[in-house]
Enzyme design. Structure first.
Site, PDB file in Angstrom:
ATOM      1  N   HIS A  53      34.037  40.005  38.592  1.00  0.00           N
ATOM      2  CA  HIS A  53      35.327  40.317  39.206  1.00  0.00           C
ATOM      3  C   HIS A  53      36.434  40.442  38.155  1.00  0.00           C
ATOM      4  O   HIS A  53      37.145  39.488  37.861  1.00  0.00           O
ATOM      5  CB  HIS A  53      35.689  39.220  40.228  1.00  0.00           C
ATOM      6  CG  HIS A  53      36.841  39.593  41.103  1.00  0.00           C
ATOM      7  ND1 HIS A  53      37.099  38.965  42.295  1.00  0.00           N
ATOM      8  CD2 HIS A  53      37.801  40.532  40.970  1.00  0.00           C
ATOM      9  CE1 HIS A  53      38.176  39.492  42.854  1.00  0.00           C
ATOM     10  NE2 HIS A  53      38.622  40.449  42.061  1.00  0.00           N
ATOM     11  N   HIS A 174      37.567  41.401  49.866  1.00  0.00           N
ATOM     12  CA  HIS A 174      38.856  40.751  49.609  1.00  0.00           C
ATOM     13  C   HIS A 174      39.383  40.393  50.997  1.00  0.00           C
ATOM     14  O   HIS A 174      39.913  41.259  51.700  1.00  0.00           O
ATOM     15  CB  HIS A 174      39.759  41.740  48.868  1.00  0.00           C
ATOM     16  CG  HIS A 174      41.200  41.357  48.816  1.00  0.00           C
ATOM     17  ND1 HIS A 174      41.820  40.972  47.644  1.00  0.00           N
ATOM     18  CD2 HIS A 174      42.161  41.302  49.769  1.00  0.00           C
ATOM     19  CE1 HIS A 174      43.102  40.701  47.897  1.00  0.00           C
ATOM     20  NE2 HIS A 174      43.333  40.900  49.171  1.00  0.00           N
ATOM     21  N   HIS A 227      37.174  35.472  45.623  1.00  0.00           N
ATOM     22  CA  HIS A 227      38.302  34.541  45.395  1.00  0.00           C
ATOM     23  C   HIS A 227      38.737  33.740  46.627  1.00  0.00           C
ATOM     24  O   HIS A 227      39.840  33.921  47.123  1.00  0.00           O
ATOM     25  CB  HIS A 227      39.490  35.294  44.793  1.00  0.00           C
ATOM     26  CG  HIS A 227      39.892  36.583  45.456  1.00  0.00           C
ATOM     27  ND1 HIS A 227      40.024  36.731  46.807  1.00  0.00           N
ATOM     28  CD2 HIS A 227      40.202  37.783  44.921  1.00  0.00           C
ATOM     29  CE1 HIS A 227      40.393  37.965  47.076  1.00  0.00           C
ATOM     30  NE2 HIS A 227      40.502  38.624  45.951  1.00  0.00           N
ATOM     31  N   ASP A 300      38.735  37.104  38.513  1.00  0.00           N
ATOM     32  CA  ASP A 300      39.758  37.991  39.071  1.00  0.00           C
ATOM     33  C   ASP A 300      40.800  38.310  37.995  1.00  0.00           C
ATOM     34  O   ASP A 300      41.999  38.337  38.265  1.00  0.00           O
ATOM     35  CB  ASP A 300      40.412  37.369  40.315  1.00  0.00           C
ATOM     36  CG  ASP A 300      41.249  38.372  41.101  1.00  0.00           C
ATOM     37  OD1 ASP A 300      41.253  39.570  40.744  1.00  0.00           O
ATOM     38  OD2 ASP A 300      41.904  37.951  42.067  1.00  0.00           O
TER      39      ASP A 300
HETATM   40 ZN   LIG Z   1      41.115  40.602  45.533  1.00  0.00          ZN
END
Ligand SMILES: [Zn+2]
Length: 428
Positions: A53, A174, A227, A300
């Site tokens: 990610h 997401h 996340h 992320d």
């Molecule tokens: Zn995201």
């Protein structure tokens, strides 16, 4: 040497010839002068780290680069990562086979970390029209995601999951319900009210995750929730896995170490999507890691130009850079706190993410004779102070500036080539 995939945890030598590991043995004789020897006493040698990610911002529109694949690659190897997967929320988005190939070719030209990409689930990530998922996978996409946005429409999500299952790839969601997060910039609650900011409820994440897991019951696609920020999400993943769904969840350094309190004083370095939440949420994520519910760590890594962070909190961009400080931060959150041991943590950074995106079939994320020579050498006790000014990433947005941490990549080897080396490790 630690290889979570095979359970190897021993003191050993490893021989690399060309791009392959050719021997893992307690002692390997070498003719001095014939061979370069890296003396890694006191260090951990493990499979090259994998981060599924990251945002490397290429392709991009305009002249300003928030990051390039070259600067992102340099940041990755400095953090110990030999493989990364770039998210498709570039400009334009990665929704055509040509754009997937463009990113993969850039990675090969640069020759530092292995660059893989994820393709869009919907055209332009707009959630309206299905992207050519099979063709994107054919062109080399390692997974599918509209990251930056969740797929809000239920019928569309159903089609995406079916196409993902048919293409034998994974979907990375997401989880964010756009209808309850308009204008939101931090965790909903008393602090957001006091600060006069629009709150972002945990239910925005949990409701989309719950819907997806229900849809996926009959489809059975490899489904990955990115996340995760809320304790309720961890419970949802736990239940789905107990039901036999191929669902995985991801934890990021900031959601393991920081709470909404970091936003007090309107510090835009702490503005994240999804937002930082409460102590109880951190504890729930750690419990999920300890009991095997959450099996993947992802940074992320999201570089932003400083001017988009040096503004008022409500208008600032979301996200932080992560690649160059992730390893010691994971150590601090997980090993120092007794959540997992080194093999347990490294599994979440090697074989587990590699398997999600199907790179395990190429021997990525594991150490084995005959396999690709991707290795990371970690000094688990090296102490240092995080200084975003010294990052190879062009991003400087990092709320961990000035933190005193332990653990550092001393060398990163990709395909038999030392692509990063700390001056403190000796090569004879
Ligand atoms: Zn995201």
């Amino acid at each position: 040497m630690i290889d979570p995939a095979s359970g190897l945890d021993t003191t050993s030598d490893v021989l690399i010839e060309n791009d392959r590991i050719t021997a893992i043995k307690s002692s390997i004789d070498s003719n001095p002068g014939d061979i370069n020897v890296i003396e890694a006493g006191g260090c951990i040698v493990c499979p090259g780290l994998v981060d599924i990610h990251v945002h490397f911002r290429d392709p991009h529109r305009g002249q300003v680069h928030d990051e390039t694949i070259a600067s992102g690659s340099a940041a990755a190897v400095a953090g110990g990562f030999s493989t990364v997967c770039c998210m498709p929320n570039t400009k334009p988005a990665l929704d055509t086979p040509d754009r997937i190939k463009y990113v993969l070719d850039q990675g090969l030209d640069i020759g530092l970390t292995r660059i893989h990409t994820v393709g869009c689930g919907t055209i332009g990530r707009r959630g309206e029209q299905l992207a050519p998922i099979a063709e994107l996978v054919q062109a080399g996409a390692s997974g599918i995601s509209d990251d930056g946005d969740g797929v809000a429409d239920e019928a569309m999500m159903n089609s995406v999951l079916k196409a993902v299952a048919d293409a034998d790839t994974c979907f990375m969601q997401h989880c964010q319900d756009p209808s309850t997060t308009r204008g939101a910039s931090m965790n909903a609650g008393a602090l957001a009210m006091k600060m006069g900011l629009v709150g972002w409820p945990a239910s925005a994440e949990e409701s989309m995750l719950e819907r997806d897991l229900t849809l996926n019951k009959d489809i059975g696609a490899r489904y990955h929730a990115q996340h995760l920020s809320s304790g309720g999400s961890i419970d949802l993943i736990r239940t789905a896995r107990a039901d036999g769904q191929p669902a995985t969840g991801e934890a990021s350094p900031h959601h393991l170490l920081l709470t909404e309190e970091a936003c007090a004083g309107y510090d835009t370095a702490a503005k994240m999507n999804p937002p930082l939440r409460r102590r109880e949420d951190i504890e729930a994520i750690k419990l999920g890691i300890a009991d095997g519910t959450i099996t993947i760590l992802g940074t992320d890594h999201a570089p932003h130009p400083l001017h988009t962070k040096e503004t008022d909190f409500a208008s600032a961009s979301f996200g932080i850079v992560g690649l160059e400080c992730a390893l010691p931060l994971y150590r601090k959150a997980l090993i120092d706190e007794g959540v997992v041991d080194w093999p347990g943590m490294l599994a979440m950074m090697t074989c587990n993410p590699a398997a999600l995106v199907g790179l395990d079939t190429q021997g990525i994320g594991m150490l084995r004779e005959g396999g690709p020579a991707d290795l990371t050498i970690i000094d688990p006790d090296a102490e240092w102070i995080i200084d975003p000014g010294s990052f190879r990433s062009t991003g400087r947005n990092c709320p961990f500036k000035g933190w005193n941490v332990r653990g550092r990549a001393m060398a990163t080897i990709v395909s038999g080539k030392v692509v990063y080396q700390d001056t403190r490790i000796a090569v004879a």
